[in-house]
Design an enzyme around this catalytic site. Structure first.
Site, PDB file in Angstrom:
ATOM      1  N   HIS A 195     111.421 116.087 -20.331  1.00 53.83           N
ATOM      2  CA  HIS A 195     111.884 117.511 -20.736  1.00 53.83           C
ATOM      3  C   HIS A 195     113.034 117.697 -21.526  1.00 53.83           C
ATOM      4  O   HIS A 195     113.368 118.684 -22.233  1.00 53.83           O
ATOM      5  CB  HIS A 195     111.834 118.397 -19.739  1.00 53.83           C
ATOM      6  CG  HIS A 195     110.466 118.794 -19.024  1.00 53.83           C
ATOM      7  ND1 HIS A 195     109.379 119.163 -19.770  1.00 53.83           N
ATOM      8  CD2 HIS A 195     110.162 118.673 -17.694  1.00 53.83           C
ATOM      9  CE1 HIS A 195     108.415 119.320 -18.746  1.00 53.83           C
ATOM     10  NE2 HIS A 195     108.802 118.989 -17.633  1.00 53.83           N
TER      11      HIS A 195
HETATM   12  O1  VJV Z   1     109.647 127.192 -13.541  1.00 54.04           O
HETATM   13  C1  VJV Z   1     110.880 126.630 -13.772  1.00 54.04           C
HETATM   14  C2  VJV Z   1     111.972 127.379 -14.085  1.00 54.04           C
HETATM   15  C3  VJV Z   1     112.506 128.631 -13.273  1.00 54.04           C
HETATM   16  C4  VJV Z   1     113.991 128.705 -13.207  1.00 54.04           C
HETATM   17  C5  VJV Z   1     114.340 128.182 -11.961  1.00 54.04           C
HETATM   18  N1  VJV Z   1     113.856 128.561 -10.934  1.00 54.04           N
HETATM   19  C6  VJV Z   1     113.945 127.729  -9.563  1.00 54.04           C
HETATM   20  C7  VJV Z   1     112.212 127.951 -10.682  1.00 54.04           C
HETATM   21  C8  VJV Z   1     111.712 128.920 -12.098  1.00 54.04           C
HETATM   22  C9  VJV Z   1     111.800 128.950 -14.525  1.00 54.04           C
HETATM   23  N2  VJV Z   1     111.240 125.337 -13.852  1.00 54.04           N
HETATM   24  C10 VJV Z   1     110.228 124.359 -13.173  1.00 54.04           C
HETATM   25  C11 VJV Z   1     110.510 122.977 -13.831  1.00 54.04           C
HETATM   26  C12 VJV Z   1     109.682 122.126 -13.583  1.00 54.04           C
HETATM   27  C13 VJV Z   1     110.026 120.530 -14.028  1.00 54.04           C
HETATM   28  C14 VJV Z   1     108.975 119.597 -13.892  1.00 54.04           C
HETATM   29  C15 VJV Z   1     109.658 118.156 -14.073  1.00 54.04           C
HETATM   30  C16 VJV Z   1     108.577 117.150 -14.701  1.00 54.04           C
HETATM   31  O2  VJV Z   1     107.786 116.958 -13.326  1.00 54.04           O
HETATM   32  O3  VJV Z   1     107.679 117.449 -15.671  1.00 54.04           O
HETATM   33  C17 VJV Z   1     109.138 115.992 -15.008  1.00 54.04           C
HETATM   34  C18 VJV Z   1     110.247 115.122 -14.118  1.00 54.04           C
HETATM   35  C19 VJV Z   1     110.144 124.402 -11.552  1.00 54.04           C
HETATM   36  N3  VJV Z   1     108.939 124.442 -11.300  1.00 54.04           N
HETATM   37  C20 VJV Z   1     109.532 124.463  -9.783  1.00 54.04           C
HETATM   38  C21 VJV Z   1     110.893 124.492  -9.762  1.00 54.04           C
HETATM   39  N4  VJV Z   1     111.285 124.430 -10.943  1.00 54.04           N
HETATM   40  C22 VJV Z   1     111.570 124.367  -8.431  1.00 54.04           C
HETATM   41  C23 VJV Z   1     112.850 124.393  -8.578  1.00 54.04           C
HETATM   42  C24 VJV Z   1     113.711 124.009  -7.396  1.00 54.04           C
HETATM   43  C25 VJV Z   1     113.117 124.537  -6.106  1.00 54.04           C
HETATM   44  C26 VJV Z   1     111.846 124.653  -6.226  1.00 54.04           C
HETATM   45  C27 VJV Z   1     110.948 124.897  -7.317  1.00 54.04           C
HETATM   46  C28 VJV Z   1     115.313 123.997  -7.569  1.00 54.04           C
HETATM   47  C29 VJV Z   1     115.697 123.703  -6.158  1.00 54.04           C
HETATM   48  C30 VJV Z   1     115.404 124.119  -5.201  1.00 54.04           C
HETATM   49  N5  VJV Z   1     114.015 124.420  -5.065  1.00 54.04           N
HETATM   50  C31 VJV Z   1     115.998 124.105  -3.806  1.00 54.04           C
HETATM   51 ZN    ZN Z   2     105.906 117.211 -14.098  1.00 58.91          ZN
END
Ligand code: VJV
Ligand code: ZN
Ligand code: CA
Length: 393
Positions: free
Chosen positions: A146
């Site tokens: 990403h």
């Molecule tokens: O969906 C999103 C972005 C948000 C804003 C931030 N919040 C926490 C979640 C919604 C819109 N981000 C995704 C990013 C996924 C990245 C995937 C990476 C790869 O596998 O493709 C390559 C290495 C997302 N989904 C879930 C989470 N973020 C998430 C983030 C956290 C969390 C739980 C879920 C961050 C911190 C903590 N918990 C404590």
């Molecule tokens: Zn992924």
């Protein structure tokens, strides 16, 4: 006595650095570099290191990172310090510089070292292919698809894949990039939007409003502006929850088969994100270790220089199983390793079941409903086939 031997005249290089694995995104953050330690522990316990050339990845240099990233971004990344973010503000901080410091891409101790080691391993792997010192290079610490030129995104800060592909392009006229992470490989796609020397293919869960990053629709195939050679060179395979091994394998083999035939790549770069496996903390698919590995096997059959990257994967025991199995496929010893986990594998209790191939019932209790109709999958293949009429080697 593992019985695993090194195939003659065939080299696999394995790139990792234990210093990378001790970094922490935060206690409850889903990205756990420790999964790399668990993966290696399984790989080594099976005796696979004796059949590979093992390298400790070095940190990529600033100049190497700057082959893709902007110096503004790198300078900032190299100097920012972790700063505790007040809990209630972390999701609504309005002015994150380069998208750094939010909850997806937090600032943590040693962030720059972590990123440069991930890129160093991927780049070393690409160089081994270019110099013909290896036939397959493995960089499970990479695959951070990403990251943008001047922006962190989705747990990714430095796009090691783009940097590695830029290296491959010095030796190979065309590179095929394939991405089986459950998320859309948007950073790699965007980086090569205006060239016809890289074709990018991402398979992912697609739901623009409810699943990150929201891009990668079937008809997003690269900007169709007038003189863009990169038009039609982005392939997107949007999928729904619950896809099975059988469906995925059929679609993967059909699509990649047609692409290789038409595009005739000189090398293949495969991102093996393990969050497409059943039971992943963030993923939505029903893939098993066998189905995920079948993608690696299919790519290997072309006998082209092949680099394997890691990527996502948020249930460490499943990540370790998949990447260990895929390492065995790369070496060609998948038919020789025991499906029962080695007796003395460290953290054996982490794996819950003592098999490399748990059943869906063992993984999930109850499988996720499959929302992919055969008709829809056929329509996807049809679209890709028509798109390929615009692609020439
Ligand atoms: O969906 C999103 C972005 C948000 C804003 C931030 N919040 C926490 C979640 C919604 C819109 N981000 C995704 C990013 C996924 C990245 C995937 C990476 C790869 O596998 O493709 C390559 C290495 C997302 N989904 C879930 C989470 N973020 C998430 C983030 C956290 C969390 C739980 C879920 C961050 C911190 C903590 N918990 C404590
Ligand atoms: Zn992924
Ligand atoms: Ca993907």
């Amino acid at each position: 006595e593992s019985g695993i031997t090194r195939p003659k005249g065939y080299n696999v290089s394995f790139h990792c650095n234990p210093d990378m694995e001790k970094h922490h995104f935060g206690m409850t953050h889903p990205m756990k570099p420790w999964r790399l330690t668990l993966s290696k522990s399984l790989i080594y316990s099976y005796g696979m290191s004796f059949a590979m050339d093992n390298y400790v990845s070095r940190a990529a240099t600033y100049e190497e990172l700057a082959t893709f990233h902007s110096t503004d971004y790198l300078d900032f990344l190299g100097t920012v310090l972790p700063e505790p973010v007040p809990r209630d503000l972390e999701n609504q901080n309005p002015d994150l510089k380069f998208n750094l410091g939010g909850s997806d891409c937090p600032l943590f101790d040693g962030l720059y070292d972590y990123c440069s080691m991930s890129a160093g391993g991927a780049l070393d792997g690409a160089r081994k292919l270019c110099s013909k010192q290896s036939d397959i290079a493995i960089a499970w610490g990479g695959g951070l698809h990403h990251a943008k030129k001047a922006e962190a995104s989705g747990f990714c800060y430095i796009n090691d894949i783009v940097i590695a592909i830029l290296q491959l392009l010095r030796y190979y006229p065309r590179v095929l990039y394939i991405d089986i992470d459950v998320h859309h490989g948007d950073g790699v796609e965007e980086a090569f939007f205006s060239t016809d020397r890289v074709m990018t293919v991402s398979f992912h869960k697609y739901d623009p409003n409810n699943f990150f990053p929201g891009t990668g629709a079937l008809d997003d195939n690269g900007p169709k502006s007038e003189h863009n050679p990169g038009a039609h060179h982005a392939v997107n395979v949007p999928l729904n929850d619950g896809i099975t091994d059988e469906q995925y394998e059929w679609l993967f083999n059909s699509i990649i088969g047609r692409i290789v035939e038409k595009f005739r790549p000189g090398a293949i770069a495969l991102q093996c994100g393990a969050d497409s496996l059943a039971g992943d903390r963030l993923g939505r698919f029903n893939l098993q270790v066998q189905g995920h590995g079948a993608c690696v096997e299919f790519c290997k059959k072309y006998n082209l220089p092949l680099i394997l990257f890691g990527g996502g994967g948020y249930t460490p025991r499943n990540v370790a199983r998949a990447w260990a199995y895929e390492t065995s496929i790369a070496i060609g010893c998948d038919d020789k390793i025991n499906s029962t986990l080695p007796q003395h594998v460290p953290w054996r209790e982490q794996f819950r079941q003592d098999t490399l191939f748990p059943t869906l019932e063992q993984i999930l209790g109850e499988p996720r409903v499959n929302r992919n109709s055969q008709k829809r999958l056929q329509d996807i293949l049809q679209h890709v086939t028509e798109q390929l009429r615009f692609v020439q080697a």
